[in-house]
Scaffold this motif. Structure first.
Motif, PDB file in Angstrom:
ATOM      1  N   ILE A 178       1.499  -1.062   0.158  1.00 33.89           N
ATOM      2  CA  ILE A 178       0.078   0.437   0.030  1.00 33.89           C
ATOM      3  C   ILE A 178       1.063   0.978   0.305  1.00 33.89           C
ATOM      4  O   ILE A 178       0.446   2.290  -0.421  1.00 33.89           O
ATOM      5  CB  ILE A 178      -0.745  -0.017   1.388  1.00 33.89           C
ATOM      6  N   ALA A 179       2.254   1.173   1.021  1.00 30.50           N
ATOM      7  CA  ALA A 179       2.887   2.192   0.632  1.00 30.50           C
ATOM      8  C   ALA A 179       3.664   2.362  -0.344  1.00 30.50           C
ATOM      9  O   ALA A 179       3.775   3.852  -0.781  1.00 30.50           O
ATOM     10  CB  ALA A 179       3.896   2.314   1.900  1.00 30.50           C
ATOM     11  N   VAL A 180       3.775   1.809  -1.185  1.00 24.96           N
ATOM     12  CA  VAL A 180       4.575   2.005  -2.177  1.00 24.96           C
ATOM     13  C   VAL A 180       4.036   2.222  -3.238  1.00 24.96           C
ATOM     14  O   VAL A 180       3.670   3.528  -3.903  1.00 24.96           O
ATOM     15  CB  VAL A 180       5.513   0.686  -2.726  1.00 24.96           C
ATOM     16  N   LEU A 181       2.514   1.623  -2.917  1.00 27.99           N
ATOM     17  CA  LEU A 181       1.241   2.630  -4.486  1.00 27.99           C
ATOM     18  C   LEU A 181       1.166   3.552  -4.326  1.00 27.99           C
ATOM     19  O   LEU A 181       0.973   4.522  -5.061  1.00 27.99           O
ATOM     20  CB  LEU A 181      -0.388   1.566  -3.807  1.00 27.99           C
ATOM     21  N   VAL A 182       1.344   4.226  -2.780  1.00 34.49           N
ATOM     22  CA  VAL A 182       0.316   5.480  -2.608  1.00 34.49           C
ATOM     23  C   VAL A 182       1.835   5.848  -2.934  1.00 34.49           C
ATOM     24  O   VAL A 182       1.550   7.715  -3.394  1.00 34.49           O
ATOM     25  CB  VAL A 182       0.136   5.392  -1.101  1.00 34.49           C
ATOM     26  N   PHE A 183       2.733   6.418  -2.805  1.00 31.96           N
ATOM     27  CA  PHE A 183       4.259   6.951  -3.151  1.00 31.96           C
ATOM     28  C   PHE A 183       4.586   6.829  -3.638  1.00 31.96           C
ATOM     29  O   PHE A 183       4.689   7.718  -5.134  1.00 31.96           O
ATOM     30  CB  PHE A 183       5.481   6.510  -1.965  1.00 31.96           C
ATOM     31  N   SER A 184       4.438   5.739  -4.953  1.00 33.01           N
ATOM     32  CA  SER A 184       4.144   6.031  -6.890  1.00 33.01           C
ATOM     33  C   SER A 184       3.520   7.109  -6.805  1.00 33.01           C
ATOM     34  O   SER A 184       3.315   7.889  -8.260  1.00 33.01           O
ATOM     35  CB  SER A 184       3.797   4.893  -7.313  1.00 33.01           C
ATOM     36  N   PHE A 185       2.019   7.081  -6.562  1.00 32.03           N
ATOM     37  CA  PHE A 185       0.922   8.127  -6.832  1.00 32.03           C
ATOM     38  C   PHE A 185       1.153   9.211  -6.361  1.00 32.03           C
ATOM     39  O   PHE A 185       1.089   9.773  -7.807  1.00 32.03           O
ATOM     40  CB  PHE A 185      -0.090   7.318  -6.338  1.00 32.03           C
ATOM     41  N   ARG A 186       1.904   9.565  -5.490  1.00 29.15           N
ATOM     42  CA  ARG A 186       1.726  11.264  -5.619  1.00 29.15           C
ATOM     43  C   ARG A 186       2.866  11.363  -6.152  1.00 29.15           C
ATOM     44  O   ARG A 186       3.090  12.576  -6.472  1.00 29.15           O
ATOM     45  CB  ARG A 186       2.202  10.981  -4.289  1.00 29.15           C
ATOM     46  N   LEU A 187       3.728  10.626  -6.332  1.00 31.09           N
ATOM     47  CA  LEU A 187       4.795  11.133  -7.350  1.00 31.09           C
ATOM     48  C   LEU A 187       4.828  11.426  -8.598  1.00 31.09           C
ATOM     49  O   LEU A 187       5.170  11.934  -9.641  1.00 31.09           O
ATOM     50  CB  LEU A 187       6.616  10.408  -7.085  1.00 31.09           C
ATOM     51  N   LEU A 188       4.001  10.199  -9.677  1.00 34.24           N
ATOM     52  CA  LEU A 188       3.627   9.840 -11.055  1.00 34.24           C
ATOM     53  C   LEU A 188       3.161  11.244 -10.628  1.00 34.24           C
ATOM     54  O   LEU A 188       2.817  12.818 -11.562  1.00 34.24           O
ATOM     55  CB  LEU A 188       3.025   8.620 -11.020  1.00 34.24           C
ATOM     56  N   ALA A 189       1.869  11.884  -9.806  1.00 28.16           N
ATOM     57  CA  ALA A 189       0.937  13.005 -10.158  1.00 28.16           C
ATOM     58  C   ALA A 189       1.501  14.438 -10.435  1.00 28.16           C
ATOM     59  O   ALA A 189       1.108  15.544 -11.157  1.00 28.16           O
ATOM     60  CB  ALA A 189       0.040  12.907  -9.080  1.00 28.16           C
ATOM     61  N   TRP A 190       2.882  14.408  -9.083  1.00 32.89           N
ATOM     62  CA  TRP A 190       3.564  15.486  -8.916  1.00 32.89           C
ATOM     63  C   TRP A 190       4.350  15.792 -10.106  1.00 32.89           C
ATOM     64  O   TRP A 190       4.588  16.728 -11.063  1.00 32.89           O
ATOM     65  CB  TRP A 190       4.750  15.389  -7.713  1.00 32.89           C
ATOM     66  N   HIS A 191       4.810  14.295 -10.885  1.00 32.88           N
ATOM     67  CA  HIS A 191       5.967  14.662 -12.315  1.00 32.88           C
ATOM     68  C   HIS A 191       5.356  14.834 -13.708  1.00 32.88           C
ATOM     69  O   HIS A 191       5.993  15.569 -14.100  1.00 32.88           O
ATOM     70  CB  HIS A 191       6.666  12.999 -12.499  1.00 32.88           C
ATOM     71  N   PHE A 192       3.871  14.082 -13.682  1.00 28.26           N
ATOM     72  CA  PHE A 192       2.678  14.409 -14.435  1.00 28.26           C
ATOM     73  C   PHE A 192       1.760  15.620 -14.043  1.00 28.26           C
ATOM     74  O   PHE A 192       1.008  15.818 -15.622  1.00 28.26           O
ATOM     75  CB  PHE A 192       2.310  13.071 -15.314  1.00 28.26           C
ATOM     76  N   ARG A 193       2.129  16.481 -13.229  1.00 27.99           N
ATOM     77  CA  ARG A 193       1.066  17.490 -12.969  1.00 27.99           C
ATOM     78  C   ARG A 193      -0.344  17.242 -13.445  1.00 27.99           C
ATOM     79  O   ARG A 193      -0.984  18.014 -13.614  1.00 27.99           O
ATOM     80  CB  ARG A 193       1.365  18.525 -13.862  1.00 27.99           C
ATOM     81  N   TRP A 194      -1.144  15.985 -12.702  1.00 26.16           N
ATOM     82  CA  TRP A 194      -1.694  15.040 -12.784  1.00 26.16           C
ATOM     83  C   TRP A 194      -2.833  16.776 -11.294  1.00 26.16           C
ATOM     84  O   TRP A 194      -2.924  16.654 -10.809  1.00 26.16           O
ATOM     85  CB  TRP A 194      -2.088  14.321 -11.978  1.00 26.16           C
ATOM     86  N   HIS A 195      -4.081  16.787 -11.941  1.00 25.29           N
ATOM     87  CA  HIS A 195      -5.367  17.684 -10.688  1.00 25.29           C
ATOM     88  C   HIS A 195      -6.494  17.032 -10.917  1.00 25.29           C
ATOM     89  O   HIS A 195      -7.413  16.517 -12.002  1.00 25.29           O
ATOM     90  CB  HIS A 195      -4.979  18.805 -11.184  1.00 25.29           C
ATOM     91  N   ALA A 196      -7.010  17.446 -10.097  1.00 22.08           N
ATOM     92  CA  ALA A 196      -8.651  17.273 -10.132  1.00 22.08           C
ATOM     93  C   ALA A 196      -9.311  18.155 -10.528  1.00 22.08           C
ATOM     94  O   ALA A 196      -8.265  19.370 -10.474  1.00 22.08           O
ATOM     95  CB  ALA A 196      -8.875  16.991  -8.225  1.00 22.08           C
ATOM     96  N   PRO A 197     -11.055  17.564 -11.051  1.00 19.22           N
ATOM     97  CA  PRO A 197     -11.184  19.360 -10.903  1.00 19.22           C
ATOM     98  C   PRO A 197     -11.445  20.308 -10.147  1.00 19.22           C
ATOM     99  O   PRO A 197     -11.155  20.260  -9.056  1.00 19.22           O
ATOM    100  CB  PRO A 197     -12.476  18.398 -11.723  1.00 19.22           C
ATOM    101  N   LEU A 198     -11.850  21.481 -10.999  1.00 21.38           N
ATOM    102  CA  LEU A 198     -11.577  22.951  -9.932  1.00 21.38           C
ATOM    103  C   LEU A 198     -13.060  22.585  -9.188  1.00 21.38           C
ATOM    104  O   LEU A 198     -13.495  21.689 -10.204  1.00 21.38           O
ATOM    105  CB  LEU A 198     -11.757  23.656 -11.010  1.00 21.38           C
ATOM    106  N   ALA A 199     -12.851  23.552  -8.185  1.00 21.26           N
ATOM    107  CA  ALA A 199     -14.337  23.116  -7.580  1.00 21.26           C
ATOM    108  C   ALA A 199     -15.477  23.977  -8.328  1.00 21.26           C
ATOM    109  O   ALA A 199     -16.813  23.352  -7.646  1.00 21.26           O
ATOM    110  CB  ALA A 199     -14.282  24.752  -6.581  1.00 21.26           C
ATOM    111  N   VAL A 200     -15.244  25.005  -9.964  1.00 21.07           N
ATOM    112  CA  VAL A 200     -16.211  25.184 -10.487  1.00 21.07           C
ATOM    113  C   VAL A 200     -16.314  25.016 -11.946  1.00 21.07           C
ATOM    114  O   VAL A 200     -14.940  24.996 -12.001  1.00 21.07           O
ATOM    115  CB  VAL A 200     -16.758  26.309  -9.575  1.00 21.07           C
ATOM    116  N   TRP A 201     -16.969  25.193 -12.199  1.00 21.93           N
ATOM    117  CA  TRP A 201     -16.756  24.973 -14.111  1.00 21.93           C
ATOM    118  C   TRP A 201     -16.632  26.182 -14.663  1.00 21.93           C
ATOM    119  O   TRP A 201     -17.787  27.235 -14.057  1.00 21.93           O
ATOM    120  CB  TRP A 201     -17.900  23.816 -15.427  1.00 21.93           C
TER     121      TRP A 201
END
Length: 216
Positions: A178-201
Motif C-alpha cells: 500500500i505504501a509503495v502504491l501511494v508513494f508512486s501515485f503521489r510522485l507520478l501525479a506531481w511529475h505529470f502535473r495531474w490534478h483534480a477538477p476545479l471547484a467550479v466549472w
C-alpha cells in the motif's frame, strides 16, 4: 520500543526532512529548521491522537522527538551538496504521506472507530502536517494546489488499509504494498502535473462550453 511504532517513526522522519528542506530553501536558521520539521513530522499524529482521545504519542513517547532532530542535522550538513531541492522535498513528503495514511488509519481502527471515520482520520494524519508546514512557511499549501494531487493518494492508501483490515490481511507485507502504491501515485501525479477538477466549472470563451480548467 515496539515494532508497531517503527512505520510511524519513519513517517515522522520523512516528513521532518521535508520541513527542514523547506526551511533551508526559505533561509531559516537551524532552530527554525528543527521547529518546522517537528511541526510537519508530529502535527498530523498529534491531531490524530487528540481526536482519538489519547495522549499524543509525540509527547508520551520521547523517541518521537529524535526523528526531527536527526532530520534537521541531516539537512544542515547535506543541504549544500543536494541539487534539485524541490524534487527532494516532494520525495520525502510523498514517503511521509504514504506511511502516515496507513498508520493513522490502522490506529483509528485499533481504537474502535468505524471504517469511514478511520479513513478520514488516516487522511487527516497524512495531510495535516504538510498543511501546517506550508502555512507556517508562507507557501501555498500543496493540499489546495490546483496543479497537483495531494489528498487523493492518501485517501487511496487509507481505503486500502481499511479493506485489508476488514479482510484480515493487513500486515507488514500488505502495508508495504500500500505504501509503495501511494508513494508512486503521489510522485507520478506531481511529475505529470495531474490534478483534480476545479471547484467550479468555467465557460471557455473560445468554445462557448463549460470546462474544469482555470480561466487565468
Amino acid at each position: 520500543m515496539s515494532i508497531e511504532i517503527l512505520p510511524d517513526l519513519l513517517g515522522v522522519f520523512f516528513f521532518a526532512v521535508s520541513g527542514s528542506l523547506l526551511a533551508g530553501r526559505k533561509g531559516f536558521d537551524l532552530i527554525g529548521s528543527l521547529l518546522l520539521g517537528s511541526l510537519v513530522g508530529l502535527g498530523g499524529g498529534v491531531v490524530r491522537d487528540l481526536v482519538l482521545g489519547q495522549s499524543p504519542a509525540a509527547f508520551s513517547t520521547p523517541v518521537y522527538l529524535v526523528a526531527p532532530v536527526l532530520a534537521a542535522l541531516l539537512v544542515y550538513f547535506l543541504y549544500s551538496s543536494v541539487e534539485r531541492i524541490g524534487r527532494l522535498l516532494t520525495v520525502f513528503d510523498a514517503a511521509g504521506l504514504a506511511l502516515f495514511c496507513i498508520t493513522g488509519t490502522a490506529k483509528a481502527l485499533d481504537s474502535g472507530m468505524n471504517p469511514v471515520a478511520s479513513v478520514l482520520l488516516g487522511v487527516t494524519t497524512a495531510v495535516g502536517g504538510g498543511l501546517l508546514r506550508d502555512v507556517v512557511a508562507n507557501e501555498v499549501p500543496r493540499l489546495f494546489s490546483s496543479h497537483d494531487i495531494y489528498a487523493i493518494p492518501a485517501f487511496l492508501g487509507a481505503a486500502l488499509t481499511v479493506l485489508c483490515s476488514l479482510n484480515g490481511v493487513l500486515n507488514l507485507g500488505t502495508g508495504i504494498v500500500i505504501a509503495v502504491l501511494v508513494f508512486s501515485f503521489r510522485l507520478l501525479a506531481w511529475h505529470f502535473r495531474w490534478h483534480a477538477p476545479l471547484a467550479v466549472w468555467r465557460r471557455s470563451p473560445e468554445a462557448g462550453a463549460w470546462t474544469g480548467q482555470s480561466s487565468v
